[in-house]
Scaffold this active site. Sequence first.
Site, PDB file in Angstrom:
ATOM      1  N   ASN A   1       0.798  -1.234   0.000  1.00 18.70           N
ATOM      2  CA  ASN A   1       0.000   0.000   0.000  1.00 18.70           C
ATOM      3  C   ASN A   1       0.825   1.276   0.000  1.00 18.70           C
ATOM      4  OD1 ASN A   1       0.230  -1.101   2.909  1.00 18.70           O
ATOM      5  ND2 ASN A   1      -0.067   1.089   3.178  1.00 18.70           N
TER       6      ASN A   1
ATOM      7  N   GLY B   1       6.627  -1.004  -2.027  1.00 17.58           N
ATOM      8  CA  GLY B   1       5.651  -2.057  -2.307  1.00 17.58           C
ATOM      9  C   GLY B   1       4.589  -1.576  -3.283  1.00 17.58           C
TER      10      GLY B   1
ATOM     11  N   TYR C   1      16.671  -2.773  13.633  1.00 13.49           N
ATOM     12  CA  TYR C   1      16.367  -2.781  12.188  1.00 13.49           C
ATOM     13  C   TYR C   1      17.511  -3.453  11.423  1.00 13.49           C
ATOM     14  CZ  TYR C   1      15.420  -1.066   7.459  1.00 13.49           C
ATOM     15  OH  TYR C   1      15.194  -0.990   6.092  1.00 13.49           O
TER      16      TYR C   1
END
Length: 337
Positions: A48, A52, A206
Amino acid sequence: MGLPSYLCAAGAVAVGLYLVRRLRARHWGRCTSQRSMAGKVVVVTGANSGLGCETTLRLAERGAAVVMACRDLDKARAAQEQIRRRTERGQLIPMHLDLADLNSVKEFARAFKEQFSRLDVLMNNAGVVYPVEAHQRTAQGYEIHFGVNHLAHYMLTGLLLDRLQASSTARVVVVTSSLYKKGRVDLAHIANGEDLKPGRRLNPAYANSKLCNVLFGRQLARLLEGSGVRVYSCCPGWVYSGLFRHSSLSWVARVAALPVAFLFMRTVAEGVQTQLNCAVSEQLELESGHIYANCKREEYAPVALDEPAVQGLWDLSAQLTGVRFHVTELERAQSEE
Ligand SMILES: NC(=O)c1ccc[n+]([C@@H]2O[C@H](COP(=O)([O-])OP(=O)(O)OC[C@H]3O[C@@H](n4cnc5c(N)ncnc54)[C@H](OP(=O)(O)O)[C@@H]3O)[C@@H](O)[C@H]2O)c1
Protein backbone atom coordinates in the site's frame (compact mmCIF):
# COMPACT_ATOMS: atom_id res chain seq x y z
CA MET A 1 21.31 45.17 -14.89
CA GLY A 2 22.69 41.76 -13.77
CA LEU A 3 21.33 39.50 -11.01
CA PRO A 4 22.62 40.09 -7.45
CA SER A 5 25.73 37.97 -6.79
CA TYR A 6 24.08 35.98 -3.96
CA LEU A 7 21.36 34.86 -6.37
CA CYS A 8 23.98 33.83 -8.94
CA ALA A 9 25.85 31.88 -6.22
CA ALA A 10 22.62 30.17 -5.05
CA GLY A 11 21.77 29.32 -8.66
CA ALA A 12 25.24 27.87 -9.24
CA VAL A 13 24.97 25.74 -6.06
CA ALA A 14 21.53 24.50 -7.11
CA VAL A 15 22.72 23.56 -10.62
CA GLY A 16 25.84 21.93 -9.13
CA LEU A 17 23.76 19.84 -6.70
CA TYR A 18 21.38 18.86 -9.50
CA LEU A 19 24.26 17.73 -11.73
CA VAL A 20 25.87 15.72 -8.90
CA ARG A 21 22.52 14.05 -8.26
CA ARG A 22 22.12 13.22 -11.97
CA LEU A 23 25.61 11.70 -11.98
CA ARG A 24 24.87 9.63 -8.88
CA ALA A 25 21.55 8.48 -10.32
CA ARG A 26 23.37 6.99 -13.29
CA HIS A 27 24.92 4.43 -10.91
CA TRP A 28 21.59 3.43 -9.41
CA GLY A 29 20.73 1.26 -12.40
CA ARG A 30 17.44 0.53 -14.13
CA CYS A 31 15.49 -2.60 -14.80
CA THR A 32 15.83 -2.83 -18.59
CA SER A 33 13.87 -6.06 -19.01
CA GLN A 34 10.71 -5.65 -21.08
CA ARG A 35 9.33 -8.99 -19.93
CA SER A 36 5.58 -9.27 -19.79
CA MET A 37 4.11 -10.58 -16.56
CA ALA A 38 0.72 -11.38 -18.12
CA GLY A 39 -0.74 -14.50 -16.52
CA LYS A 40 1.68 -14.35 -13.57
CA VAL A 41 0.51 -14.28 -9.97
CA VAL A 42 2.52 -12.09 -7.59
CA VAL A 43 2.24 -11.43 -3.84
CA VAL A 44 3.68 -8.13 -2.60
CA THR A 45 3.76 -7.60 1.16
CA GLY A 46 3.32 -3.98 2.24
CA ALA A 47 1.86 -3.11 -1.17
CA ASN A 48 0.00 0.00 0.00
CA SER A 49 2.91 2.40 0.21
CA GLY A 50 6.48 3.20 -0.79
CA LEU A 51 8.42 0.53 -2.64
CA GLY A 52 5.65 -2.06 -2.31
CA CYS A 53 3.12 0.22 -3.97
CA GLU A 54 5.55 1.11 -6.76
CA THR A 55 6.38 -2.58 -7.31
CA THR A 56 2.67 -3.35 -7.53
CA LEU A 57 2.19 -0.61 -10.14
CA ARG A 58 5.17 -1.76 -12.23
CA LEU A 59 4.09 -5.41 -12.18
CA ALA A 60 0.46 -4.56 -12.93
CA GLU A 61 1.66 -2.47 -15.90
CA ARG A 62 3.28 -5.66 -17.17
CA GLY A 63 -0.01 -7.53 -16.85
CA ALA A 64 0.48 -9.44 -13.58
CA ALA A 65 -2.25 -10.31 -11.08
CA VAL A 66 -0.86 -8.71 -7.92
CA VAL A 67 -2.10 -9.70 -4.49
CA MET A 68 -1.61 -6.62 -2.33
CA ALA A 69 -0.90 -8.16 1.09
CA CYS A 70 -1.53 -5.31 3.54
CA ARG A 71 -2.36 -4.93 7.22
CA ASP A 72 -4.89 -2.16 6.56
CA LEU A 73 -7.39 -2.93 3.80
CA ASP A 74 -8.57 0.69 3.58
CA LYS A 75 -5.01 1.77 2.81
CA ALA A 76 -4.70 -1.11 0.35
CA ARG A 77 -7.86 0.01 -1.49
CA ALA A 78 -6.66 3.61 -1.54
CA ALA A 79 -3.36 2.42 -3.09
CA GLN A 80 -5.33 0.29 -5.53
CA GLU A 81 -7.28 3.38 -6.69
CA GLN A 82 -4.09 5.38 -6.99
CA ILE A 83 -2.51 2.65 -9.13
CA ARG A 84 -5.65 2.35 -11.24
CA ARG A 85 -5.34 6.05 -12.11
CA ARG A 86 -1.95 5.18 -13.66
CA THR A 87 -2.67 1.87 -15.34
CA GLU A 88 -5.66 -0.19 -16.39
CA ARG A 89 -3.49 -3.24 -16.92
CA GLY A 90 -3.11 -6.25 -14.63
CA GLN A 91 -5.26 -7.29 -11.70
CA LEU A 92 -5.04 -5.79 -8.22
CA ILE A 93 -6.29 -7.96 -5.38
CA PRO A 94 -6.08 -6.46 -1.87
CA MET A 95 -5.88 -9.08 0.89
CA HIS A 96 -5.41 -8.73 4.62
CA LEU A 97 -2.02 -9.65 6.09
CA ASP A 98 -0.69 -8.36 9.39
CA LEU A 99 2.90 -9.50 9.68
CA ALA A 100 2.93 -8.54 13.35
CA ASP A 101 0.62 -11.47 14.06
CA LEU A 102 1.56 -15.01 13.03
CA ASN A 103 -2.11 -16.03 13.13
CA SER A 104 -2.78 -13.46 10.42
CA VAL A 105 0.06 -14.91 8.33
CA LYS A 106 -1.54 -18.34 8.64
CA GLU A 107 -4.96 -16.96 7.73
CA PHE A 108 -3.56 -15.06 4.74
CA ALA A 109 -1.83 -18.20 3.44
CA ARG A 110 -5.06 -20.18 3.80
CA ALA A 111 -7.11 -17.55 1.97
CA PHE A 112 -4.49 -17.17 -0.78
CA LYS A 113 -4.35 -20.91 -1.36
CA GLU A 114 -8.09 -21.08 -1.63
CA GLN A 115 -8.01 -18.62 -4.54
CA PHE A 116 -4.73 -19.41 -6.28
CA SER A 117 -3.16 -22.69 -7.31
CA ARG A 118 0.16 -21.09 -8.26
CA LEU A 119 2.45 -18.27 -7.14
CA ASP A 120 5.06 -16.92 -9.55
CA VAL A 121 6.67 -14.17 -7.50
CA LEU A 122 6.65 -13.65 -3.74
CA MET A 123 7.98 -10.18 -2.93
CA ASN A 124 8.84 -10.08 0.78
CA ASN A 125 8.87 -6.29 0.90
CA ALA A 126 7.06 -4.99 4.00
CA GLY A 127 9.17 -3.57 6.76
CA VAL A 128 9.05 -1.40 9.86
CA VAL A 129 11.39 0.88 11.74
CA TYR A 130 10.47 1.89 15.30
CA PRO A 131 12.69 3.59 17.85
CA VAL A 132 14.27 0.82 19.93
CA GLU A 133 13.22 2.59 23.13
CA ALA A 134 9.54 2.13 22.13
CA HIS A 135 9.95 -1.63 22.85
CA GLN A 136 7.33 -2.52 20.24
CA ARG A 137 6.33 -6.16 20.11
CA THR A 138 4.34 -8.43 17.83
CA ALA A 139 1.12 -10.16 18.88
CA GLN A 140 3.18 -13.17 19.96
CA GLY A 141 5.57 -10.97 21.95
CA TYR A 142 8.57 -10.94 19.59
CA GLU A 143 10.71 -7.86 19.07
CA ILE A 144 8.90 -5.97 16.31
CA HIS A 145 11.71 -5.69 13.73
CA PHE A 146 12.61 -9.35 14.06
CA GLY A 147 8.94 -10.36 14.09
CA VAL A 148 7.67 -8.31 11.12
CA ASN A 149 10.73 -7.93 8.93
CA HIS A 150 12.02 -11.48 9.29
CA LEU A 151 9.94 -14.05 11.20
CA ALA A 152 6.56 -13.46 9.57
CA HIS A 153 8.18 -13.49 6.11
CA TYR A 154 9.89 -16.78 6.96
CA MET A 155 6.50 -18.23 7.90
CA LEU A 156 4.73 -16.76 4.87
CA THR A 157 7.33 -18.19 2.49
CA GLY A 158 7.11 -21.59 4.13
CA LEU A 159 3.34 -21.69 3.98
CA LEU A 160 3.28 -20.60 0.31
CA LEU A 161 6.12 -22.86 -0.79
CA ASP A 162 3.86 -25.43 -2.43
CA ARG A 163 2.23 -22.70 -4.53
CA LEU A 164 5.66 -21.38 -5.54
CA GLN A 165 6.67 -24.87 -6.56
CA ALA A 166 3.56 -25.15 -8.69
CA SER A 167 5.00 -22.41 -10.91
CA SER A 168 7.74 -23.40 -13.34
CA THR A 169 9.56 -20.06 -12.94
CA ALA A 170 8.92 -19.00 -9.36
CA ARG A 171 10.95 -16.34 -7.58
CA VAL A 172 11.20 -15.17 -3.99
CA VAL A 173 12.50 -11.61 -3.69
CA VAL A 174 13.72 -10.64 -0.23
CA VAL A 175 13.88 -6.88 0.24
CA THR A 176 16.67 -6.17 2.69
CA SER A 177 18.91 -3.12 3.16
CA SER A 178 22.64 -2.46 2.94
CA LEU A 179 22.36 -1.80 6.69
CA TYR A 180 22.43 -5.59 7.07
CA LYS A 181 26.22 -5.15 7.03
CA LYS A 182 25.94 -3.50 10.45
CA GLY A 183 23.60 -6.19 11.81
CA ARG A 184 24.31 -8.91 14.35
CA VAL A 185 22.45 -12.11 15.07
CA ASP A 186 22.62 -13.11 18.70
CA LEU A 187 20.39 -16.16 18.75
CA ALA A 188 19.80 -15.93 22.49
CA HIS A 189 18.31 -12.42 22.25
CA ILE A 190 17.24 -11.71 18.68
CA ALA A 191 13.62 -12.77 19.21
CA ASN A 192 13.01 -10.86 22.44
CA GLY A 193 15.37 -7.93 21.82
CA GLU A 194 16.24 -7.69 25.49
CA ASP A 195 19.88 -6.85 24.74
CA LEU A 196 19.00 -3.88 22.50
CA LYS A 197 20.35 -0.44 23.26
CA PRO A 198 19.39 2.55 21.12
CA GLY A 199 22.19 3.34 18.63
CA ARG A 200 23.26 6.95 18.21
CA ARG A 201 22.68 6.93 14.47
CA LEU A 202 21.77 3.37 13.58
CA ASN A 203 18.71 1.46 14.76
CA PRO A 204 20.37 -1.84 15.76
CA ALA A 205 17.11 -3.82 15.78
CA TYR A 206 16.37 -2.78 12.19
CA ALA A 207 19.92 -3.61 11.04
CA ASN A 208 19.71 -7.01 12.78
CA SER A 209 16.38 -7.80 11.11
CA LYS A 210 17.81 -6.86 7.71
CA LEU A 211 20.73 -9.23 8.36
CA CYS A 212 18.13 -11.90 9.19
CA ASN A 213 16.59 -11.24 5.75
CA VAL A 214 19.94 -11.90 4.09
CA LEU A 215 20.71 -15.05 6.10
CA PHE A 216 17.19 -16.31 5.37
CA GLY A 217 17.62 -15.65 1.63
CA ARG A 218 20.90 -17.55 1.51
CA GLN A 219 19.56 -20.61 3.31
CA LEU A 220 16.30 -20.62 1.35
CA ALA A 221 18.20 -20.57 -1.96
CA ARG A 222 20.35 -23.44 -0.76
CA LEU A 223 17.36 -25.54 0.29
CA LEU A 224 15.54 -24.85 -2.97
CA GLU A 225 18.48 -25.52 -5.26
CA GLY A 226 17.27 -27.53 -8.22
CA SER A 227 13.61 -27.04 -7.33
CA GLY A 228 12.97 -24.30 -9.92
CA VAL A 229 12.29 -21.65 -7.26
CA ARG A 230 14.87 -18.84 -7.39
CA VAL A 231 15.71 -16.59 -4.47
CA TYR A 232 17.12 -13.07 -4.70
CA SER A 233 17.93 -10.63 -1.91
CA CYS A 234 18.11 -6.96 -2.80
CA CYS A 235 18.94 -3.56 -1.32
CA PRO A 236 16.90 -0.68 -2.74
CA GLY A 237 19.23 2.09 -1.57
CA TRP A 238 18.12 5.08 0.51
CA VAL A 239 14.61 5.83 -0.68
CA TYR A 240 12.13 8.58 0.10
CA SER A 241 9.24 6.63 1.67
CA GLY A 242 7.26 6.40 4.89
CA LEU A 243 9.71 3.92 6.44
CA PHE A 244 11.24 6.31 8.94
CA ARG A 245 7.98 8.01 9.96
CA HIS A 246 8.29 6.82 13.58
CA SER A 247 11.86 8.09 13.83
CA SER A 248 12.59 10.39 16.74
CA LEU A 249 14.82 12.79 14.70
CA SER A 250 14.24 16.44 15.60
CA TRP A 251 13.02 18.80 12.87
CA VAL A 252 16.40 20.60 13.03
CA ALA A 253 18.21 17.35 12.19
CA ARG A 254 15.68 16.71 9.43
CA VAL A 255 16.24 20.13 7.87
CA ALA A 256 20.02 19.73 8.20
CA ALA A 257 19.78 16.40 6.37
CA LEU A 258 17.94 17.91 3.39
CA PRO A 259 20.98 18.63 1.17
CA VAL A 260 22.34 15.13 1.84
CA ALA A 261 18.93 13.68 1.10
CA PHE A 262 18.77 15.64 -2.15
CA LEU A 263 22.07 14.14 -3.26
CA PHE A 264 21.65 10.59 -2.07
CA MET A 265 17.98 9.80 -1.64
CA ARG A 266 16.12 8.00 -4.41
CA THR A 267 12.53 8.47 -5.39
CA VAL A 268 10.43 5.30 -5.11
CA ALA A 269 10.52 5.05 -8.90
CA GLU A 270 14.33 4.97 -8.72
CA GLY A 271 14.47 2.82 -5.59
CA VAL A 272 12.17 0.11 -6.92
CA GLN A 273 14.39 -0.79 -9.89
CA THR A 274 16.51 -3.46 -8.20
CA GLN A 275 13.60 -5.40 -6.70
CA LEU A 276 11.68 -5.09 -9.96
CA ASN A 277 14.70 -6.42 -11.82
CA CYS A 278 14.88 -9.37 -9.41
CA ALA A 279 11.20 -10.09 -10.03
CA VAL A 280 11.25 -9.99 -13.83
CA SER A 281 14.69 -10.03 -15.43
CA GLU A 282 15.40 -12.92 -17.81
CA GLN A 283 19.10 -12.43 -17.13
CA LEU A 284 18.69 -13.67 -13.55
CA GLU A 285 16.96 -16.86 -14.66
CA LEU A 286 20.03 -18.98 -13.99
CA GLU A 287 21.00 -17.30 -10.73
CA SER A 288 19.76 -17.87 -7.20
CA GLY A 289 20.98 -17.10 -3.70
CA HIS A 290 22.74 -13.82 -4.50
CA ILE A 291 22.28 -10.26 -3.39
CA TYR A 292 21.69 -7.26 -5.65
CA ALA A 293 21.97 -3.50 -5.38
CA ASN A 294 21.79 -0.85 -8.10
CA CYS A 295 20.41 -3.62 -10.37
CA LYS A 296 23.72 -5.47 -10.14
CA ARG A 297 24.89 -8.53 -8.26
CA GLU A 298 27.06 -7.73 -5.25
CA GLU A 299 29.38 -9.69 -3.00
CA TYR A 300 27.95 -10.56 0.41
CA ALA A 301 29.50 -8.74 3.35
CA PRO A 302 31.39 -11.16 5.69
CA VAL A 303 28.60 -10.99 8.31
CA ALA A 304 26.26 -12.73 5.84
CA LEU A 305 28.64 -15.67 5.48
CA ASP A 306 28.45 -16.73 9.12
CA GLU A 307 27.25 -20.31 8.65
CA PRO A 308 26.33 -21.04 12.30
CA ALA A 309 24.18 -17.89 12.22
CA VAL A 310 22.48 -19.00 8.98
CA GLN A 311 21.63 -22.41 10.40
CA GLY A 312 20.84 -21.15 13.89
CA LEU A 313 18.45 -18.49 12.61
CA TRP A 314 16.73 -21.01 10.39
CA ASP A 315 16.24 -23.47 13.25
CA LEU A 316 15.02 -20.71 15.57
CA SER A 317 12.53 -19.46 12.96
CA ALA A 318 11.22 -22.99 12.42
CA GLN A 319 10.84 -23.45 16.16
CA LEU A 320 9.05 -20.12 16.73
CA THR A 321 6.64 -20.43 13.80
CA GLY A 322 6.16 -24.17 13.76
CA VAL A 323 6.75 -24.10 9.98
CA ARG A 324 9.36 -26.34 8.43
CA PHE A 325 10.39 -26.46 4.79
CA HIS A 326 10.51 -30.04 3.64
CA VAL A 327 13.32 -30.04 1.15
CA THR A 328 13.53 -33.75 0.60
CA GLU A 329 9.84 -33.98 -0.13
CA LEU A 330 9.28 -30.79 -2.01
CA GLU A 331 5.95 -31.93 -3.34
CA ARG A 332 4.60 -31.64 0.17
CA ALA A 333 6.40 -28.32 0.47
CA GLN A 334 5.68 -27.42 4.02
CA SER A 335 3.87 -28.63 7.02
CA GLU A 336 3.17 -27.49 10.50
CA GLU A 337 4.52 -29.30 13.49
N1 LIG B 1 13.14 3.45 2.32
C1 LIG B 1 14.42 3.11 2.39
O1 LIG B 1 15.33 3.97 2.41
C2 LIG B 1 14.79 1.66 2.43
C3 LIG B 1 16.16 1.33 2.38
C4 LIG B 1 16.53 0.00 2.42
C5 LIG B 1 15.57 -0.98 2.51
N2 LIG B 1 14.25 -0.65 2.57
C6 LIG B 1 13.27 -1.74 2.69
O2 LIG B 1 12.26 -1.58 1.74
C7 LIG B 1 11.07 -2.21 2.21
C8 LIG B 1 9.88 -1.31 1.94
O3 LIG B 1 10.01 -0.14 2.72
P1 LIG B 1 9.53 1.29 2.22
O4 LIG B 1 10.73 2.15 2.17
O5 LIG B 1 8.68 1.19 1.02
O6 LIG B 1 8.70 1.76 3.52
P2 LIG B 1 7.15 2.08 3.71
O7 LIG B 1 6.69 3.07 2.71
O8 LIG B 1 7.02 2.41 5.15
O9 LIG B 1 6.46 0.71 3.40
C9 LIG B 1 6.48 -0.34 4.32
C10 LIG B 1 5.25 -1.19 4.08
O10 LIG B 1 5.28 -2.26 5.03
C11 LIG B 1 3.98 -2.34 5.60
N3 LIG B 1 3.97 -2.95 6.91
C12 LIG B 1 4.52 -2.49 8.05
N4 LIG B 1 4.18 -3.27 9.08
C13 LIG B 1 3.39 -4.25 8.58
C14 LIG B 1 2.70 -5.34 9.14
N5 LIG B 1 2.73 -5.59 10.45
N6 LIG B 1 1.98 -6.14 8.34
C15 LIG B 1 1.91 -5.89 7.02
N7 LIG B 1 2.51 -4.86 6.42
C16 LIG B 1 3.25 -4.04 7.20
C17 LIG B 1 3.51 -0.89 5.69
O11 LIG B 1 2.12 -0.85 5.92
P3 LIG B 1 1.45 0.45 6.64
O12 LIG B 1 1.36 1.50 5.59
O13 LIG B 1 0.14 -0.08 7.09
O14 LIG B 1 2.38 0.83 7.75
C18 LIG B 1 3.95 -0.42 4.31
O15 LIG B 1 3.02 -0.78 3.35
C19 LIG B 1 11.31 -2.53 3.68
O16 LIG B 1 11.58 -3.91 3.83
C20 LIG B 1 12.55 -1.73 4.03
O17 LIG B 1 13.31 -2.34 5.05
C21 LIG B 1 13.85 0.65 2.52
